[in-house]
Design an enzyme around this catalytic site. Structure first.
Site, PDB file in Angstrom:
ATOM      1  N   GLU A  50       0.938  -1.214   0.186  1.00 16.64           N
ATOM      2  CA  GLU A  50      -0.071  -0.076   0.139  1.00 16.64           C
ATOM      3  C   GLU A  50       0.736   1.285  -0.009  1.00 16.64           C
ATOM      4  OE1 GLU A  50      -2.240  -3.463   1.257  1.00 16.64           O
ATOM      5  OE2 GLU A  50      -0.515  -2.513   2.061  1.00 16.64           O
ATOM      6  N   ASN A  52       3.971   1.350  -1.243  1.00 19.40           N
ATOM      7  CA  ASN A  52       4.395   1.413  -2.547  1.00 19.40           C
ATOM      8  C   ASN A  52       3.473   2.191  -3.637  1.00 19.40           C
ATOM      9  OD1 ASN A  52       6.782   0.089  -1.991  1.00 19.40           O
ATOM     10  ND2 ASN A  52       6.092  -1.724  -2.487  1.00 19.40           N
ATOM     11  N   ARG A 129       6.411 -10.606  10.866  1.00 19.65           N
ATOM     12  CA  ARG A 129       5.263  -9.483  11.028  1.00 19.65           C
ATOM     13  C   ARG A 129       4.228  -9.817  12.236  1.00 19.65           C
ATOM     14  NH1 ARG A 129       3.391  -9.793   4.804  1.00 19.65           N
ATOM     15  NH2 ARG A 129       2.878  -7.855   5.163  1.00 19.65           N
ATOM     16  N   ARG A 194      -0.751 -13.496  -0.839  1.00 19.50           N
ATOM     17  CA  ARG A 194       0.400 -13.964  -0.428  1.00 19.50           C
ATOM     18  C   ARG A 194       0.254 -15.383   0.461  1.00 19.50           C
ATOM     19  NH1 ARG A 194       1.365 -10.411  -3.134  1.00 19.50           N
ATOM     20  NH2 ARG A 194       2.810  -8.623  -2.757  1.00 19.50           N
ATOM     21  N   LYS A 248      -3.871  -8.854 -14.798  1.00 17.84           N
ATOM     22  CA  LYS A 248      -2.631  -8.626 -15.211  1.00 17.84           C
ATOM     23  C   LYS A 248      -1.982  -9.973 -15.344  1.00 17.84           C
ATOM     24  CE  LYS A 248      -2.234  -6.794 -11.245  1.00 17.84           C
ATOM     25  NZ  LYS A 248      -1.788  -6.288 -10.112  1.00 17.84           N
ATOM     26  N   ASP A 281       2.602  -3.119  -7.833  1.00 19.90           N
ATOM     27  CA  ASP A 281       2.240  -2.152  -7.071  1.00 19.90           C
ATOM     28  C   ASP A 281       2.134  -0.865  -8.121  1.00 19.90           C
ATOM     29  OD1 ASP A 281       1.784  -3.701  -4.561  1.00 19.90           O
ATOM     30  OD2 ASP A 281       3.982  -3.232  -4.312  1.00 19.90           O
TER      31      ASP A 281
END
Length: 367
Positions: A50, A52, A129, A194, A248, A281
């Site tokens: 986010e 980025n 994290r 992820r 994409k 991103d």
């Protein structure tokens, strides 16, 4: 829950057009290829989907804010400083006095011969994290005056599936943001699949989130892994509610599919890749910048491809864009001229590039 008693620095200027919400982390980059046990030194950087996107949107001239939480530590201060230096408003980022800033290490494959070497051209991210400050994001954010003011004025709100995987509070925040529909505000959602984040969580929460957005961004490979198909038409059927679904297909092409069945496909630029980190991103930011500017679908996709190409030819998550004249020429180029364009670390070549216009690489060589 930790007290949100300190906020990041403010940035004067107009209210942000776009707001990106989600975690960013300190990043440790190795000084050499090979397994982590063979690395002597790491370079400190910052990264996160986010932030980025926020930085790249700001580079496109879209006033943007990033909302998150960081720890009251050096990594958190580094994050705030670097994201703000990209022109992003970080005034609503809370500093948590008890939880740390998340960290990840990048492992780069090489030719060391070590049995744990990933091999040339391969890399792996190692996340630390769990229990981070950003994992404590929750719907309580909506009551924070600084965050509420930014969200109220934004024309674009950008979210991603990463946030949903961090904690129950983060998932509840996404649900609250997606339910808070406001006239004149577009909500975009990037899958950002992820797998490692979902090992202890149920990914079945994702489809309703994606289908609640106005604009859905999907990588074909990520969608294949998460939902069993990367086919644009099948994904459009799977997620019928968003006004636009953009798929994409890596280095090949991107397709934008409208709710009425209209589809536009645009091939990617030829790129000499330096590093792949941050390209997704960058594409999102370029496409979103084109959306905010009111460009047609083909030009939105082209701006996404151009942004991704610049990221692919630079080290790190952020890259400098070519000047406005080069961007305009590429967006307006014929299909043949677009196809003949090549992007490398040295610059952009091809018939669409205006003569006499310097690229960032040209300017760097002249210094």
């Amino acid at each position: 829950m930790p007290r949100q008693d300190t906020q990041g620095p403010t940035r004067p200027g107009p209210p942000p057009t776009a707001v990106c919400v989600g975690e960013s982390m300190a990043v440790l980059l190795p000084d050499r290829p090979g397994p982590l046990e063979s690395v002597e030194n790491f370079r400190l950087s910052v990264g996160g989907a986010e932030s980025n996107v926020a930085g790249a949107l700001a580079a496109h001239g879209v006033p943007t804010a990033w909302i998150s939480r960081v720890g009251d530590d050096g990594f958190g201060r580094r994050l705030l400083t670097e994201v703000a230096a990209r022109g992003v408003d970080v005034s609503a980022v809370a500093v948590d006095p008890h939880r740390p800033t998340g960290v990840y290490l990048k492992e780069v494959g090489g030719t060391t011969g070590h049995r744990h070497d990933l091999g040339p051209g391969r890399s792996r991210l190692h996340y630390h994290r769990r229990g981070s400050a950003a994992a404590a994001l929750s719907p309580a954010l909506l009551a924070d005056p600084a965050a509420a003011a930014l969200l109220a004025s934004a024309r674009l709100l950008h979210l991603s599936g990463i946030t949903a995987a961090l904690s129950d509070g983060c998932l509840a925040l996404l649900r609250a943001l997606l339910a808070d529909r406001r006239p004149g505000r577009l909500v975009s959602f990037d899958l950002n699949w992820r797998p490692s984040l979902w090992r202890d969580r149920d990914p079945a929460v994702l489809p309703p989130l994606l289908d609640a957005a106005d604009l859905l961004l999907l990588g074909a490979d990520e969608a294949e892994a998460a939902f069993g198909t990367g086919d644009p038409a099948a994904l459009r059927r799977r997620f019928p509610a968003p006004a636009t679904v953009v798929v994409k297909d890596a280095a090949r092409q991107a397709t934008a599919l409208e709710r009425d069945g209209t589809a536009v496909t645009e091939p990617a630029l030829a790129v000499e890749v330096v590093e792949a980190t941050g390209a997704g991103d960058a594409f999102a930011a370029g496409y979103l910048a084109g959306t905010v500017r009111g460009l047609d679908q083909r030009r939105r996709l082209r701006l996404g491809h151009l942004s991704a190409a610049c990221a692919l030819t630079a080290h790190g998550d952020q890259a400098e864009l070519p000047d406005a004249a080069v961007v305009a020429a590429l967006l307006d180029a014929s299909p043949a001229a677009w196809a003949a364009t090549r992007v490398t670390a040295e610059g952009i070549t091809g018939p669409a590039r205006p003569t006499g216009r310097a690229t960032p690489a040209d300017r760097a060589r002249a210094q």
